[in-house]
Write a protein that holds these residues in place. Structure first.
Motif, PDB file in Angstrom:
ATOM      1  N   ARG A 357       0.808  -1.209   0.000  1.00  0.00           N
ATOM      2  CA  ARG A 357       0.000   0.000   0.000  1.00  0.00           C
ATOM      3  C   ARG A 357       0.852   1.275   0.000  1.00  0.00           C
ATOM      4  O   ARG A 357       0.455   2.297  -0.580  1.00  0.00           O
ATOM      5  CB  ARG A 357      -0.975  -0.006   1.165  1.00  0.00           C
ATOM      6  N   ALA A 358       2.013   1.202   0.619  1.00  0.00           N
ATOM      7  CA  ALA A 358       2.898   2.372   0.606  1.00  0.00           C
ATOM      8  C   ALA A 358       3.391   2.643  -0.809  1.00  0.00           C
ATOM      9  O   ALA A 358       3.412   3.794  -1.277  1.00  0.00           O
ATOM     10  CB  ALA A 358       4.064   2.146   1.557  1.00  0.00           C
ATOM     11  N   ALA A 359       3.793   1.566  -1.504  1.00  0.00           N
ATOM     12  CA  ALA A 359       4.260   1.726  -2.886  1.00  0.00           C
ATOM     13  C   ALA A 359       3.122   2.184  -3.786  1.00  0.00           C
ATOM     14  O   ALA A 359       3.308   3.050  -4.658  1.00  0.00           O
ATOM     15  CB  ALA A 359       4.846   0.412  -3.389  1.00  0.00           C
ATOM     16  N   LEU A 360       1.920   1.606  -3.584  1.00  0.00           N
ATOM     17  CA  LEU A 360       0.770   1.990  -4.393  1.00  0.00           C
ATOM     18  C   LEU A 360       0.455   3.472  -4.223  1.00  0.00           C
ATOM     19  O   LEU A 360       0.222   4.188  -5.205  1.00  0.00           O
ATOM     20  CB  LEU A 360      -0.439   1.139  -4.000  1.00  0.00           C
ATOM     21  N   GLU A 361       0.475   3.937  -2.995  1.00  0.00           N
ATOM     22  CA  GLU A 361       0.197   5.349  -2.752  1.00  0.00           C
ATOM     23  C   GLU A 361       1.245   6.244  -3.405  1.00  0.00           C
ATOM     24  O   GLU A 361       0.920   7.303  -3.969  1.00  0.00           O
ATOM     25  CB  GLU A 361       0.142   5.615  -1.247  1.00  0.00           C
ATOM     26  N   GLN A 362       2.503   5.810  -3.379  1.00  0.00           N
ATOM     27  CA  GLN A 362       3.559   6.601  -4.000  1.00  0.00           C
ATOM     28  C   GLN A 362       3.387   6.660  -5.514  1.00  0.00           C
ATOM     29  O   GLN A 362       3.558   7.719  -6.134  1.00  0.00           O
ATOM     30  CB  GLN A 362       4.937   6.015  -3.660  1.00  0.00           C
ATOM     31  N   HIS A 363       3.011   5.515  -6.113  1.00  0.00           N
ATOM     32  CA  HIS A 363       2.751   5.497  -7.560  1.00  0.00           C
ATOM     33  C   HIS A 363       1.601   6.440  -7.904  1.00  0.00           C
ATOM     34  O   HIS A 363       1.649   7.155  -8.920  1.00  0.00           O
ATOM     35  CB  HIS A 363       2.404   4.085  -8.020  1.00  0.00           C
ATOM     36  N   GLN A 364       0.576   6.442  -7.065  1.00  0.00           N
ATOM     37  CA  GLN A 364      -0.567   7.318  -7.317  1.00  0.00           C
ATOM     38  C   GLN A 364      -0.173   8.782  -7.179  1.00  0.00           C
ATOM     39  O   GLN A 364      -0.579   9.625  -7.993  1.00  0.00           O
ATOM     40  CB  GLN A 364      -1.707   6.967  -6.348  1.00  0.00           C
ATOM     41  N   ASN A 366       2.698  10.011  -7.746  1.00  0.00           N
ATOM     42  CA  ASN A 366       3.564  10.341  -8.886  1.00  0.00           C
ATOM     43  C   ASN A 366       2.820  10.266 -10.212  1.00  0.00           C
ATOM     44  O   ASN A 366       3.440  10.437 -11.272  1.00  0.00           O
ATOM     45  CB  ASN A 366       4.756   9.385  -8.927  1.00  0.00           C
ATOM     46  N   HIS A 367       1.523   9.968 -10.167  1.00  0.00           N
ATOM     47  CA  HIS A 367       0.715   9.807 -11.381  1.00  0.00           C
ATOM     48  C   HIS A 367       1.288   8.726 -12.299  1.00  0.00           C
ATOM     49  O   HIS A 367       1.188   8.827 -13.529  1.00  0.00           O
ATOM     50  CB  HIS A 367       0.600  11.137 -12.140  1.00  0.00           C
ATOM     51  N   ASP A 368       1.884   7.713 -11.688  1.00  0.00           N
ATOM     52  CA  ASP A 368       2.427   6.595 -12.456  1.00  0.00           C
ATOM     53  C   ASP A 368       1.314   5.561 -12.609  1.00  0.00           C
ATOM     54  O   ASP A 368       1.168   4.637 -11.808  1.00  0.00           O
ATOM     55  CB  ASP A 368       3.636   5.995 -11.736  1.00  0.00           C
ATOM     56  N   VAL A 369       0.529   5.738 -13.647  1.00  0.00           N
ATOM     57  CA  VAL A 369      -0.675   4.926 -13.835  1.00  0.00           C
ATOM     58  C   VAL A 369      -0.329   3.459 -14.030  1.00  0.00           C
ATOM     59  O   VAL A 369      -0.968   2.563 -13.440  1.00  0.00           O
ATOM     60  CB  VAL A 369      -1.489   5.452 -15.028  1.00  0.00           C
ATOM     61  N   LEU A 370       0.682   3.192 -14.837  1.00  0.00           N
ATOM     62  CA  LEU A 370       1.034   1.803 -15.134  1.00  0.00           C
ATOM     63  C   LEU A 370       1.464   1.067 -13.870  1.00  0.00           C
ATOM     64  O   LEU A 370       0.992  -0.043 -13.585  1.00  0.00           O
ATOM     65  CB  LEU A 370       2.164   1.750 -16.176  1.00  0.00           C
ATOM     66  N   GLN A 371       2.347   1.665 -13.094  1.00  0.00           N
ATOM     67  CA  GLN A 371       2.833   0.993 -11.894  1.00  0.00           C
ATOM     68  C   GLN A 371       1.752   0.901 -10.813  1.00  0.00           C
ATOM     69  O   GLN A 371       1.749  -0.039 -10.012  1.00  0.00           O
ATOM     70  CB  GLN A 371       4.066   1.707 -11.346  1.00  0.00           C
TER      71      GLN A 371
END
Length: 430
Positions: A357-364, A366-371
């Motif tokens: 969830r920490a990584a998912l939140e960071q991807h979100q 950063n607007h990194d849709v793919l990741q």
């Protein structure tokens, strides 16, 4: 109490698969460790999972056209408890049964409670039935029950729901699920607003009878049997009614009660956000159908629903919705389908715990849709079967429930002990 699948038989079956399971568990544990996850914590989490069984689900269901009885079907509520006890003994994830009245109305409530306890079972929310006319009832529900124009029919439906509460309380249940098939098949058949007003008026009478520690679950369904306008057809109407009734009224989400391609996980997020998500009836759907085995069509959707539930729990640790299977088994052994379905729902529950969830939140952020999408797919693609099997084994269940069940010969034996009774339908549906 049944001895057809005793603990010795389960232990013998587990011994035959234990070596391979240990290897698979160790391999998965190593892979998860490299991802920073502890397999033992995940296994302990899996052991906490529980989903209730529908009493009607252990009988063979039917369609609008026909019902083809299965062999060795339960013919009464006590035989249903026996089959549910087998499911719980093998899966260790189904400790409660949801009864449907009057189908399951016992002559002796105390006896039923004692029999259920002998199988290690308790009782989940009870279900009322005002979508069928019962023998001897004074007023028909052909033109509606809780929404009927007839005040007498409405009063009868309210009284039935209150009787369900009283029976449920005597059995140790803590909730009432209300679903009505009320609605219209033709434009102009009834006043759309008036029908909902009558529904709410009826539900207020039922709500007032709830014990202090009970919840009322409002179940919606897009269509059938009211094909033009079902009174409680969507989550928005369910939410509005639950809000109007009060804090003990919650929304129940049945996975098969939506239009095709509906974003059910978003509905889950919305209801959880506003404190009105009460629970689930798990099943699956392909077209406009309902009550297929859980995870048989769209397991990714099931995972995404549990991803939202995991997010809701992280925000509010006390959040604990009710889980129940609600399926109709027309061409499979109902016991096998219910065991498989319980495992599939448990699988999604454990997979949702794998999301970083920490990584998912960071991807979100950063607007990194793919990741962001891959963070979910990474968890979903992880085969947690060894965790589920080990959790069952450590709780005294079967590593392979269906394999153990088939080896036991339970169904064949019940076919001898339970000859069909003319006119009896163990499911209650058809």
């Amino acid at each position: 109490m049944t001895t057809l699948i005793d603990s010795a038989r389960i232990e013998q079956h587990n011994a035959s698969v234990c070596a391979d399971l240990e290897l698979d568990y160790a391999a998965l544990g190593g892979m998860l460790a490299r991802r920073g996850q502890d397999i033992e914590k995940l296994t302990a989490l899996a052991q906490t999972f529980a989903v209730a069984l529908p009493s009607w689900g252990v009988g063979t269901g039917g369609t609008r056209f026909a019902r083809f009885p299965g062999t060795g079907e339960p013919r009464n509520v006590f035989e249903k408890m026996e089959d549910c006890g087998v499911i719980q003994k093998l899966t260790r994830a189904t400790p409660a049964v949801s009864l449907h009245f009057p189908w399951d109305k016992p002559g002796d409530v105390k006896e039923l409670r004692q029999v259920a306890a002998s199988y290690g079972l308790g009782f989940d929310s009870v279900n009322s039935n005002t979508f069928q006319d019962q023998a001897g009832q004074a007023h028909s529900y052909k033109h509606g029950s809780l929404t009927a124009l007839s005040a007498e029919a409405r009063a009868q439906a309210v009284a039935h729901n209150i009787e369900c509460i009283e029976l449920g309380a005597a059995l140790g249940s803590k909730g009432l699920t209300v679903w009505v098939g009320d609605g219209a098949n033709f434009p102009g058949q009834h006043n759309l607003r008036g029908a909902l007003e009558r529904y709410l008026d009826s539900m207020r009478g039922i709500y007032a009878a709830l014990p202090a520690d009970w919840l009322m679950y409002i179940e919606h369904k897009l269509f059938e049997p009211a094909f033009y306008a079902t009174t409680i057809a969507d989550w928005g109407t369910s939410f509005a009614c639950a809000t109007e009734l009060g804090p003990k009224a919650k929304c129940l989400v049945d996975l098969g009660h939506h239009a095709p391609n509906t974003n059910i996980e978003m509905i889950v997020a919305r209801l959880a956000q506003f404190g009105k998500l009460g629970g689930f009836h798990f099943n699956d759907s392909k077209y406009g159908d309902d009550d297929l085995d859980s995870g048989s069509i769209n397991p990714f959707q099931l995972f995404l629903i549990f991803n939202e539930l995991a997010d809701a729990t992280a925000r509010e640790p006390a959040f604990k919705p009710s889980y129940m299977l609600d399926q109709s088994h027309n061409v499979t052994d109902p016991i096998e389908s219910l065991m498989n379905s319980a495992i599939e729902v448990q699988r999604a529950f454990v997979q949702s715990a794998l999301v970083d969830r920490a990584a998912l939140e960071q991807h979100q952020m950063n607007h990194d849709v793919l990741q962001s999408a891959q963070a979910l797919k990474h968890a979903f693609r992880t085969d947690v079967s060894p965790i589920l099997a080990m959790a069952r084994l450590r709780l005294g269940g079967a590593a392979d429930p269906v394999g153990c069940y088939r080896a036991s010969g339970y169904r064949a034996k019940q076919a001898e002990l339970r000859p069909a009774v003319a006119g009896a339908s163990s499911s209650g549906i058809v």
